[in-house]
Design a protein around this motif. Structure first.
Motif, PDB file in Angstrom:
ATOM      1  N   LYS A   4       0.866  -1.176   0.000  1.00  0.00           N
ATOM      2  CA  LYS A   4       0.000   0.000   0.000  1.00  0.00           C
ATOM      3  C   LYS A   4       0.902   1.225   0.000  1.00  0.00           C
ATOM      4  O   LYS A   4       1.887   1.286   0.726  1.00  0.00           O
ATOM      5  N   ARG A   5       0.567   2.188  -0.828  1.00  0.00           N
ATOM      6  CA  ARG A   5       1.320   3.446  -0.876  1.00  0.00           C
ATOM      7  C   ARG A   5       0.547   4.491  -0.085  1.00  0.00           C
ATOM      8  O   ARG A   5      -0.622   4.732  -0.358  1.00  0.00           O
ATOM      9  N   VAL A   6       1.221   5.104   0.891  1.00  0.00           N
ATOM     10  CA  VAL A   6       0.599   6.088   1.762  1.00  0.00           C
ATOM     11  C   VAL A   6       1.380   7.392   1.667  1.00  0.00           C
ATOM     12  O   VAL A   6       2.581   7.426   1.956  1.00  0.00           O
ATOM     13  N   PHE A   7       0.718   8.444   1.235  1.00  0.00           N
ATOM     14  CA  PHE A   7       1.336   9.766   1.152  1.00  0.00           C
ATOM     15  C   PHE A   7       1.417  10.345   2.560  1.00  0.00           C
ATOM     16  O   PHE A   7       0.445  10.296   3.306  1.00  0.00           O
ATOM     17  N   VAL A   8       2.580  10.884   2.924  1.00  0.00           N
ATOM     18  CA  VAL A   8       2.768  11.486   4.241  1.00  0.00           C
ATOM     19  C   VAL A   8       2.910  12.995   4.064  1.00  0.00           C
ATOM     20  O   VAL A   8       3.812  13.466   3.378  1.00  0.00           O
ATOM     21  N   SER A   9       2.008  13.726   4.680  1.00  0.00           N
ATOM     22  CA  SER A   9       2.031  15.181   4.633  1.00  0.00           C
ATOM     23  C   SER A   9       2.493  15.695   5.994  1.00  0.00           C
ATOM     24  O   SER A   9       2.083  15.168   7.032  1.00  0.00           O
ATOM     25  N   PHE A  10       3.335  16.732   5.974  1.00  0.00           N
ATOM     26  CA  PHE A  10       3.898  17.256   7.227  1.00  0.00           C
ATOM     27  C   PHE A  10       4.417  18.665   7.003  1.00  0.00           C
ATOM     28  O   PHE A  10       4.676  19.073   5.869  1.00  0.00           O
ATOM     29  N   ALA A  11       4.583  19.405   8.082  1.00  0.00           N
ATOM     30  CA  ALA A  11       5.213  20.727   8.019  1.00  0.00           C
ATOM     31  C   ALA A  11       6.726  20.525   7.937  1.00  0.00           C
ATOM     32  O   ALA A  11       7.278  19.641   8.598  1.00  0.00           O
ATOM     33  N   MET A  12       7.397  21.324   7.134  1.00  0.00           N
ATOM     34  CA  MET A  12       8.846  21.166   6.964  1.00  0.00           C
ATOM     35  C   MET A  12       9.591  21.272   8.292  1.00  0.00           C
ATOM     36  O   MET A  12      10.636  20.658   8.464  1.00  0.00           O
ATOM     37  N   GLU A  13       9.060  22.011   9.245  1.00  0.00           N
ATOM     38  CA  GLU A  13       9.688  22.121  10.563  1.00  0.00           C
ATOM     39  C   GLU A  13       9.686  20.780  11.300  1.00  0.00           C
ATOM     40  O   GLU A  13      10.405  20.601  12.280  1.00  0.00           O
ATOM     41  N   LYS A  41      13.485  23.194  -2.408  1.00  0.00           N
ATOM     42  CA  LYS A  41      13.731  24.545  -2.911  1.00  0.00           C
ATOM     43  C   LYS A  41      12.394  25.262  -2.971  1.00  0.00           C
ATOM     44  O   LYS A  41      11.342  24.625  -2.863  1.00  0.00           O
ATOM     45  N   PRO A  42      12.410  26.573  -3.155  1.00  0.00           N
ATOM     46  CA  PRO A  42      11.128  27.292  -3.220  1.00  0.00           C
ATOM     47  C   PRO A  42      10.205  26.688  -4.273  1.00  0.00           C
ATOM     48  O   PRO A  42      10.650  26.188  -5.302  1.00  0.00           O
ATOM     49  N   TRP A  43       8.931  26.741  -3.977  1.00  0.00           N
ATOM     50  CA  TRP A  43       7.944  26.167  -4.887  1.00  0.00           C
ATOM     51  C   TRP A  43       8.073  26.762  -6.271  1.00  0.00           C
ATOM     52  O   TRP A  43       8.295  27.940  -6.443  1.00  0.00           O
ATOM     53  N   ASP A  44       7.907  25.927  -7.277  1.00  0.00           N
ATOM     54  CA  ASP A  44       7.765  26.421  -8.636  1.00  0.00           C
ATOM     55  C   ASP A  44       6.422  25.902  -9.155  1.00  0.00           C
ATOM     56  O   ASP A  44       5.741  25.139  -8.474  1.00  0.00           O
ATOM     57  N   SER A  45       6.065  26.298 -10.347  1.00  0.00           N
ATOM     58  CA  SER A  45       4.724  25.981 -10.848  1.00  0.00           C
ATOM     59  C   SER A  45       4.507  24.484 -11.044  1.00  0.00           C
ATOM     60  O   SER A  45       3.363  24.019 -11.003  1.00  0.00           O
ATOM     61  N   SER A  46       5.557  23.720 -11.244  1.00  0.00           N
ATOM     62  CA  SER A  46       5.381  22.286 -11.486  1.00  0.00           C
ATOM     63  C   SER A  46       5.229  21.478 -10.199  1.00  0.00           C
ATOM     64  O   SER A  46       4.814  20.323 -10.247  1.00  0.00           O
ATOM     65  N   TRP A  47       5.527  22.074  -9.039  1.00  0.00           N
ATOM     66  CA  TRP A  47       5.459  21.314  -7.789  1.00  0.00           C
ATOM     67  C   TRP A  47       4.057  20.756  -7.551  1.00  0.00           C
ATOM     68  O   TRP A  47       3.908  19.573  -7.248  1.00  0.00           O
ATOM     69  N   LYS A  48       3.038  21.586  -7.697  1.00  0.00           N
ATOM     70  CA  LYS A  48       1.679  21.117  -7.438  1.00  0.00           C
ATOM     71  C   LYS A  48       1.278  20.016  -8.414  1.00  0.00           C
ATOM     72  O   LYS A  48       0.631  19.041  -8.026  1.00  0.00           O
ATOM     73  N   THR A  49       1.669  20.145  -9.672  1.00  0.00           N
ATOM     74  CA  THR A  49       1.353  19.108 -10.660  1.00  0.00           C
ATOM     75  C   THR A  49       2.032  17.798 -10.291  1.00  0.00           C
ATOM     76  O   THR A  49       1.404  16.734 -10.291  1.00  0.00           O
ATOM     77  N   ASN A  50       3.319  17.859  -9.955  1.00  0.00           N
ATOM     78  CA  ASN A  50       4.056  16.653  -9.576  1.00  0.00           C
ATOM     79  C   ASN A  50       3.511  16.058  -8.282  1.00  0.00           C
ATOM     80  O   ASN A  50       3.404  14.839  -8.140  1.00  0.00           O
ATOM     81  N   CYS A  51       3.189  16.905  -7.331  1.00  0.00           N
ATOM     82  CA  CYS A  51       2.658  16.453  -6.051  1.00  0.00           C
ATOM     83  C   CYS A  51       1.309  15.760  -6.257  1.00  0.00           C
ATOM     84  O   CYS A  51       1.069  14.685  -5.707  1.00  0.00           O
ATOM     85  N   ARG A  52       0.439  16.354  -7.055  1.00  0.00           N
ATOM     86  CA  ARG A  52      -0.872  15.746  -7.305  1.00  0.00           C
ATOM     87  C   ARG A  52      -0.693  14.371  -7.952  1.00  0.00           C
ATOM     88  O   ARG A  52      -1.394  13.418  -7.590  1.00  0.00           O
ATOM     89  N   SER A  53       0.259  14.235  -8.854  1.00  0.00           N
ATOM     90  CA  SER A  53       0.507  12.928  -9.482  1.00  0.00           C
ATOM     91  C   SER A  53       0.912  11.891  -8.450  1.00  0.00           C
ATOM     92  O   SER A  53       0.462  10.742  -8.499  1.00  0.00           O
ATOM     93  N   ARG A  54       1.766  12.282  -7.509  1.00  0.00           N
ATOM     94  CA  ARG A  54       2.177  11.346  -6.452  1.00  0.00           C
ATOM     95  C   ARG A  54       1.002  10.995  -5.548  1.00  0.00           C
ATOM     96  O   ARG A  54       0.845   9.845  -5.159  1.00  0.00           O
ATOM     97  N   LYS A  56      -2.165  10.998  -6.349  1.00  0.00           N
ATOM     98  CA  LYS A  56      -3.069  10.122  -7.109  1.00  0.00           C
ATOM     99  C   LYS A  56      -2.586   8.679  -7.104  1.00  0.00           C
ATOM    100  O   LYS A  56      -3.388   7.757  -7.176  1.00  0.00           O
ATOM    101  N   GLY A  57      -1.263   8.480  -7.028  1.00  0.00           N
ATOM    102  CA  GLY A  57      -0.698   7.134  -7.045  1.00  0.00           C
ATOM    103  C   GLY A  57      -0.701   6.442  -5.691  1.00  0.00           C
ATOM    104  O   GLY A  57      -0.139   5.362  -5.552  1.00  0.00           O
ATOM    105  N   CYS A  58      -1.335   7.051  -4.700  1.00  0.00           N
ATOM    106  CA  CYS A  58      -1.349   6.484  -3.351  1.00  0.00           C
ATOM    107  C   CYS A  58      -2.733   5.954  -2.991  1.00  0.00           C
ATOM    108  O   CYS A  58      -3.735   6.360  -3.568  1.00  0.00           O
ATOM    109  N   HIS A  59      -2.747   5.053  -2.026  1.00  0.00           N
ATOM    110  CA  HIS A  59      -3.989   4.489  -1.525  1.00  0.00           C
ATOM    111  C   HIS A  59      -4.605   5.347  -0.417  1.00  0.00           C
ATOM    112  O   HIS A  59      -5.806   5.261  -0.164  1.00  0.00           O
ATOM    113  N   ALA A  60      -3.759   6.118   0.283  1.00  0.00           N
ATOM    114  CA  ALA A  60      -4.232   6.880   1.440  1.00  0.00           C
ATOM    115  C   ALA A  60      -3.238   7.990   1.763  1.00  0.00           C
ATOM    116  O   ALA A  60      -2.169   8.074   1.150  1.00  0.00           O
ATOM    117  N   MET A  61      -3.598   8.823   2.746  1.00  0.00           N
ATOM    118  CA  MET A  61      -2.717   9.896   3.205  1.00  0.00           C
ATOM    119  C   MET A  61      -2.717   9.909   4.728  1.00  0.00           C
ATOM    120  O   MET A  61      -3.768   9.772   5.359  1.00  0.00           O
TER     121      MET A  61
END
Length: 126
Positions: A4-13, A41-54, A56-61
């Protein structure tokens, strides 16, 4: 065995806690793997697109909740994206995290203290 692929979201701190949290999945006997989109590195316009793809490829967060989470723009966006993509979610309290630190984006989402039984039960339910 399909992990199972689980996306982990967290604050950088909270990167150290995230590293400790994700370390469990490195054991070859564990039937899941954790995924994140740590911004080096600072966000660029492709970060959200790449992040959404990852996402989408997960079962949960799983969202690691600390006193830093409410101010973590990246994590808040990831939570919204995960909800839009229909992922099952679990909030895990780390450090000084508690119900007072839960961001608005997680209201209605089950949040628990950090124990491996809580993590295992969530992943087994997927």
């Amino acid at each position: 065995m399909n992990k199972k692929r689980v996306f982990v979201s967290f604050a950088m701190e909270d990167a150290i806690e995230k590293m400790l949290f994700c370390g469990q999945s490195k054991n070859s006997q564990v039937p899941y793997e954790f995924v994140d989109m740590s911004v080096k590195k600072p966000w660029d316009s492709s970060w959200k697109t790449n992040c959404r793809s990852r996402i989408k490829g997960c079962h949960a967060m799983i969202v690691l909740i600390s006193e830093n989470t409410k101010k973590a723009d990246g994590a808040l966006w990831e939570i919204k994206c995960g909800k839009e993509e229909g992922l099952e979610m679990l909030g895990i309290y780390i450090k000084k995290g508690n119900v007072d630190n839960r961001p608005f984006e997680l209201w209605g989402t089950k949040c628990q203290k950090w124990t491996w039984d809580n993590i295992r039960q969530f992943i087994d339910s997927l």
